[in-house]
Design an enzyme around this catalytic site. Structure first.
Site, PDB file in Angstrom:
ATOM      1  N   HIS A 176     -59.196  17.651  93.989  1.00 36.71           N
ATOM      2  CA  HIS A 176     -57.932  16.918  93.891  1.00 36.71           C
ATOM      3  C   HIS A 176     -56.833  17.861  93.451  1.00 36.71           C
ATOM      4  O   HIS A 176     -57.064  18.795  92.688  1.00 36.71           O
ATOM      5  CB  HIS A 176     -58.042  15.757  92.892  1.00 36.71           C
ATOM      6  CG  HIS A 176     -58.486  16.174  91.527  1.00 36.71           C
ATOM      7  ND1 HIS A 176     -59.815  16.427  91.231  1.00 36.71           N
ATOM      8  CD2 HIS A 176     -57.795  16.417  90.385  1.00 36.71           C
ATOM      9  CE1 HIS A 176     -59.903  16.800  89.956  1.00 36.71           C
ATOM     10  NE2 HIS A 176     -58.695  16.807  89.424  1.00 36.71           N
ATOM     11  N   VAL A 208     -63.132  15.997  86.786  1.00 37.34           N
ATOM     12  CA  VAL A 208     -63.640  15.221  87.927  1.00 37.34           C
ATOM     13  C   VAL A 208     -63.973  16.211  89.039  1.00 37.34           C
ATOM     14  O   VAL A 208     -63.083  16.908  89.545  1.00 37.34           O
ATOM     15  CB  VAL A 208     -62.602  14.180  88.410  1.00 37.34           C
ATOM     16  CG1 VAL A 208     -63.175  13.391  89.591  1.00 37.34           C
ATOM     17  CG2 VAL A 208     -62.200  13.239  87.276  1.00 37.34           C
TER      18      VAL A 208
END
Ligand code: 5GP
Length: 116
Positions: A101, A97
């Site tokens: 993060h 992704v």
């Protein structure tokens, strides 16, 4: 910055559900759908401006510091304050992704085990 929204943007927009454990104006944290440890949270800046931690460090170091301090606070709550923080950076390193993060892993980790 990608043109198509990533899965995390859709979680932030509440278009798809997630087990959210923390939210502020700038960050969201939720449980990873495929946990690699007893505690496996994702700490995610809401902005989609940064694809990875290197971009975030260069573009907004204060926001990166906020990711780290929030991870510490979440670890205090979920796994006695001791944790591993992982930023997969690049597809060959396991990043899937491309919205920055942190993986927060805690609780009886297996030696050498990494997320992704
Ligand atoms: P990466 O591989 O990019 O470092 O991490 C992406 C993480 O997002 C993976 O650990 C994966 O399990 C998690 N993930 C992917 N899709 C979803 C989802 O829809 N919901 C949640 N909660 N986690 C997801």
């Amino acid at each position: 910055m990608s043109t198509e929204p990533t899965i995390f943007e859709r979680i932030i927009a509440r278009e798809i559900p997630a087990d959210v454990v923390f939210e502020s104006e700038t960050l969201i944290a939720f449980r990873d759908i495929a946990p690699q440890a007893p505690v496996h949270l994702l700490v995610v800046p809401k902005t989609a401006e940064y694809a990875n931690v290197v971009e975030l460090a260069a573009g907004n170091p204060a926001l990166l510091a906020e990711v780290v301090s929030t991870a510490a606070a979440l670890a205090a709550e979920h796994c006695n304050g001791e944790f591993r923080l992982i930023f997969n950076t690049g597809a060959a390193a396991g990043q899937t992704v491309f919205h920055v993060h942190a993986h927060l892993l805690g609780g009886a980790l297996e030696e050498g085990k990494l997320a992704g």
